[in-house]
Design an enzyme around this catalytic site. Structure first.
Site, PDB file in Angstrom:
ATOM      1  N   SER A  36       8.683  -9.996 -10.990  1.00  0.00           N
ATOM      2  CA  SER A  36       9.285  -9.118 -10.276  1.00  0.00           C
ATOM      3  C   SER A  36       9.670  -7.642 -10.842  1.00  0.00           C
ATOM      4  O   SER A  36       8.722  -7.083 -11.587  1.00  0.00           O
ATOM      5  CB  SER A  36      10.465  -9.746  -9.528  1.00  0.00           C
ATOM      6  OG  SER A  36      10.802  -8.894  -8.346  1.00  0.00           O
ATOM      7  N   ASP A  84       4.514 -11.240   0.677  1.00  0.00           N
ATOM      8  CA  ASP A  84       5.360 -10.740  -0.357  1.00  0.00           C
ATOM      9  C   ASP A  84       5.361  -9.137   0.298  1.00  0.00           C
ATOM     10  O   ASP A  84       4.081  -8.492   0.174  1.00  0.00           O
ATOM     11  CB  ASP A  84       4.953 -10.859  -1.678  1.00  0.00           C
ATOM     12  CG  ASP A  84       5.945 -10.468  -2.906  1.00  0.00           C
ATOM     13  OD1 ASP A  84       6.835  -9.703  -2.495  1.00  0.00           O
ATOM     14  OD2 ASP A  84       5.773 -10.691  -3.912  1.00  0.00           O
ATOM     15  N   HIS A 126       7.649 -13.989  -1.981  1.00  0.00           N
ATOM     16  CA  HIS A 126       8.139 -13.728  -3.299  1.00  0.00           C
ATOM     17  C   HIS A 126       9.279 -14.611  -3.836  1.00  0.00           C
ATOM     18  O   HIS A 126      10.096 -15.125  -2.997  1.00  0.00           O
ATOM     19  CB  HIS A 126       8.998 -12.205  -3.098  1.00  0.00           C
ATOM     20  CG  HIS A 126       9.248 -11.447  -4.265  1.00  0.00           C
ATOM     21  ND1 HIS A 126       8.609 -10.901  -4.658  1.00  0.00           N
ATOM     22  CD2 HIS A 126      10.716 -11.482  -4.848  1.00  0.00           C
ATOM     23  CE1 HIS A 126       9.077 -10.414  -5.956  1.00  0.00           C
ATOM     24  NE2 HIS A 126      10.097 -10.694  -6.004  1.00  0.00           N
TER      25      HIS A 126
END
Length: 309
Positions: free
Chosen positions: A158, A248, A278
């Site tokens: 991320s 996501d 995610h």
């Protein structure tokens, strides 16, 4: 958006999480990530040893945690630098502990987790500088750490994927590989996947806008060292694996980063995990895909470290 029963179960659970006594919205976001990770990661694997130390800088210290896997001699080990996610504003040792333990044991590499400074208290480039300084320290002290400096790679998830991407443009010739897990590659939040998943699951657009605002000073809004999709020069970038999740909001930004790398000639593999959301790497208690991703990352690490495993 067709979600599997397990993903629906997880999302229903996430709605019930109430951070304990948050001081403000930022504290609440940090505690929420900690709680989510703790409740959904599952049982933590044991490792041979965990060490914590601090790298002294001019006016602050960079905390690092070193995970040594089971079944390995300490001397001349391969190593993986881990850069954690959390929208640049959250995350740390505890949010990623379960993931990092699995990676250490499965790869057989020492994993060095850099606990970089977070925004908004420390906006860009503080966190990036901590990552670069931390990695330079690892190379400089490889012998005393029992690490082979010719067998080091990097993994980031991320926001950590954004940081790792940038680190690799600076230090890439020293690194044997790079793995980016659903990287936060763009601050515009205007892709088709952001439109589709504006209200989640897991991430939402307003949270992303607030996080980037806290991380990125106004004068840095065109800086490719902060925004990976703006990077033009990937010549230092080592062989790269990008892991993406189907449901996501960051999916299209990750695809664009992958395309940019491919067009620049980076040795690249991109894997899309169908049905995933995610943060699925924190959901190993219910999702077998978490272990599948760990296995894929370990295979990629072994190929590029040319280890004897």
């Amino acid at each position: 958006m067709q979600l599997t029963p397990k993903i629906t179960q997880i999302l229903n659970h996430l709605e019930t999480i109430q951070p304990f006594n948050p001081k403000d919205s930022l504290d609440g976001a940090r505690k929420y990530l900690e709680t989510m990770s703790l409740q959904l990661s599952g049982k933590k694997e044991s490792v041979a040893m965990i060490e914590e130390l601090s790298i002294q800088q001019d006016n602050h210290q960079i905390p690092v945690r070193i995970y040594r896997p089971h079944g390995k001699e300490i001397q001349q080990s391969s190593a993986i630098i881990y850069i954690h996610g959390g929208w640049f504003i959250a995350g740390g040792y505890e949010t990623h502990d379960a993931v990092v333990r699995k990676l250490a044991n499965k790869t057989g590499s020492v994993v060095i987790f850099i606990d970089y400074r977070l925004a908004p208290e420390h906006p860009f480039p503080a966190g990036l500088n901590d990552c670069i300084d931390g990695i330079n320290w690892v190379f400089k002290n490889a012998e005393s750490l029992g690490i082979d400096p010719d067998k080091i790679g990097i993994i980031g998830d991320s926001a950590g994927g954004a940081l790792a991407t940038v680190v690799s443009t600076q230090l890439g010739k020293q690194l044997k590989f790079q793995i980016l897990i659903y990287p936060a590659a763009d601050n515009q939040l205007n892709s088709k996947s952001w439109e589709t998943y504006e209200n989640g699951p897991v991430l939402n657009k307003q949270g992303g806008i607030d996080a980037w605002a806290g991380y990125l000073p106004e004068e840095e809004k065109g800086n490719p060292l902060a925004i990976p999709v703006l990077i033009k020069d990937f010549k230092e970038t080592p062989p790269t694996l990008i892991i993406l999740a189907e449901h996501d909001p960051l999916l299209d930004d990750g695809k664009q980063l992958s395309l940019n790398m491919e067009n620049a000639g980076v040795t690249l593999k991109t894997s899309l995990y169908k049905d995933m959301v995610h943060g699925f790497m924190h959901m190993g208690d219910l999702l077998e895909e978490m272990q599948l991703a760990v296995n894929e990352m370990a295979d990629f690490a072994h190929q590029n470290l040319k280890s004897d495993e």
